[in-house]
Design a protein around this motif. Structure first.
Motif, short mmCIF file in Angstrom:
data_model
loop_
_atom_site.label_atom_id
_atom_site.label_comp_id
_atom_site.label_asym_id
_atom_site.label_seq_id
_atom_site.Cartn_x
_atom_site.Cartn_y
_atom_site.Cartn_z
N PRO A 1 0.81 -1.21 0.00
CA PRO A 1 0.00 0.00 0.00
C PRO A 1 0.85 1.27 0.00
O PRO A 1 1.92 1.32 0.61
N ASP A 2 0.36 2.28 -0.67
CA ASP A 2 0.99 3.59 -0.65
C ASP A 2 0.83 4.14 0.77
O ASP A 2 -0.29 4.30 1.25
N PRO A 3 1.94 4.45 1.46
CA PRO A 3 1.83 4.88 2.86
C PRO A 3 1.07 6.19 3.03
O PRO A 3 0.41 6.39 4.06
N ARG B 1 -2.57 5.35 2.66
CA ARG B 1 -2.97 4.56 3.83
C ARG B 1 -3.24 5.47 5.03
O ARG B 1 -4.24 5.31 5.74
N GLU B 2 -2.36 6.45 5.23
CA GLU B 2 -2.56 7.40 6.34
C GLU B 2 -3.81 8.23 6.13
O GLU B 2 -4.59 8.47 7.07
N ILE C 1 -6.52 7.50 4.38
CA ILE C 1 -7.73 6.68 4.54
C ILE C 1 -7.97 6.35 6.00
O ILE C 1 -9.10 6.40 6.50
N ALA C 2 -6.91 6.03 6.73
CA ALA C 2 -7.04 5.69 8.14
C ALA C 2 -7.57 6.87 8.95
O ALA C 2 -8.28 6.68 9.95
N ARG D 1 -12.24 -0.09 6.32
CA ARG D 1 -12.58 -0.35 4.91
C ARG D 1 -13.64 0.63 4.40
O ARG D 1 -14.73 0.25 3.98
N LYS E 1 -7.72 0.78 -2.72
CA LYS E 1 -8.09 -0.49 -2.06
C LYS E 1 -6.89 -1.11 -1.36
O LYS E 1 -7.01 -1.62 -0.25
N ARG E 2 -5.72 -1.07 -2.01
CA ARG E 2 -4.53 -1.62 -1.36
C ARG E 2 -4.16 -0.83 -0.11
O ARG E 2 -3.52 -1.36 0.81
N ALA E 3 -4.56 0.44 -0.08
CA ALA E 3 -4.23 1.31 1.07
C ALA E 3 -5.28 1.25 2.17
O ALA E 3 -5.17 1.97 3.17
N GLY E 4 -6.31 0.40 2.01
CA GLY E 4 -7.26 0.22 3.09
C GLY E 4 -8.69 0.58 2.79
O GLY E 4 -9.57 0.42 3.64
#
Length: 234
Positions: A21-23, A26-27, A29-30, A36, A61-64
């Motif tokens: 995932p692209d960090p 990911r951050e 989205i989190a 999800r 999707k890969r990032a969450g």
């Protein structure tokens, strides 16, 4: 309205794709605080380009992210009636890249603009990448005549993130960002988000860099000057 956090990313299309995932995504989205989350993809700036949607959707999707759905606003199959349910039901609205002026024009012509403003005020998170990051900011610049710098003028963007920014402009020393700032009052600050980096804007506090440096410029009475860069972790 409570303070909001915006992730304004500058993608890095020339880099090797992430195996994981692209960090930065990911951050971002989190930060929405939803496992999800459903993402509404706004591709107005690229004419709802299908290949771009599939590429970015896979990265999300890969990032969450959970389901990533195009909110279609362009072409014969697009329009507010089809896009609005996707925007309403999403946990996050993702504004993708392309051409800033065209993207804002689509939002205005289709009537989507006031609905995005309403969703923003209701607390729905927004993430931008490339031109989408600029669209989430306050203003951008255009030229009535591309050959005449005297015809440069400002136009309004969504204004959700209370900053002025540009993305990917490091190669030409931020020509467009400097033109933008030259039309603003003295003391105005602008941020150049280097490819592969992000600017995180929390309320009206000082923005922070993620993933790489962000170049900072300020409009002085004598012209536009570069200040100290924002660095990750600073």
């Amino acid at each position: 309205m409570p303070e909001r956090t915006f992730f304004l990313l500058a993608g890095n299309p020339g880099a090797r794709r992430f195996h994981g995932p692209d960090p930065l995504l990911r951050e971002a989205i989190a930060a929405a605080g939803v496992p999800r989350p459903r993402v509404a993809y706004v591709g107005a700036a690229s004419g709802d380009n299908r290949a771009f949607f599939l590429l970015i959707g896979g990265m999300l999707k890969r990032a969450g992210a959970g389901e990533v759905t195009l909110a279609p606003l362009c072409g014969k199959r697009g329009g507010l009636r089809r896009a609005l349910p996707t925007l309403e039901q999403a946990d996050i609205v993702f504004v993708s890249g392309g051409d800033v002026e065209e993207g804002m024009g689509v939002l205005q012509r289709t009537g989507a603009l006031p609905h995005l403003v309403r969703l923003h005020h209701a607390g729905k998170p927004f993430i931008g990448i490339s031109a989408g990051s600029i669209m989430l900011a306050r203003q951008w610049v255009r030229w009535r005549d591309a050959q005449d710098d005297a015809t440069a003028e400002l136009f309004s963007c969504l204004g959700f993130a209370p900053v002025l920014c540009d993305t990917h402009g490091e190669g030409d020393e931020w020509t467009e960002l400097k033109a933008l700032l030259s039309l603003c009052p003295a003391g105005t600050t602008g941020y150049g988000i280097v490819s592969g980096s992000a600017l995180v804007v929390r309320g009206r506090g000082t923005p922070a860099a993620r993933g790489g440096e962000v170049h900072v410029f300020r409009r002085r009475a004598s012209g536009v000057v570069r200040l100290k860069d924002l660095m990750p972790g600073a």
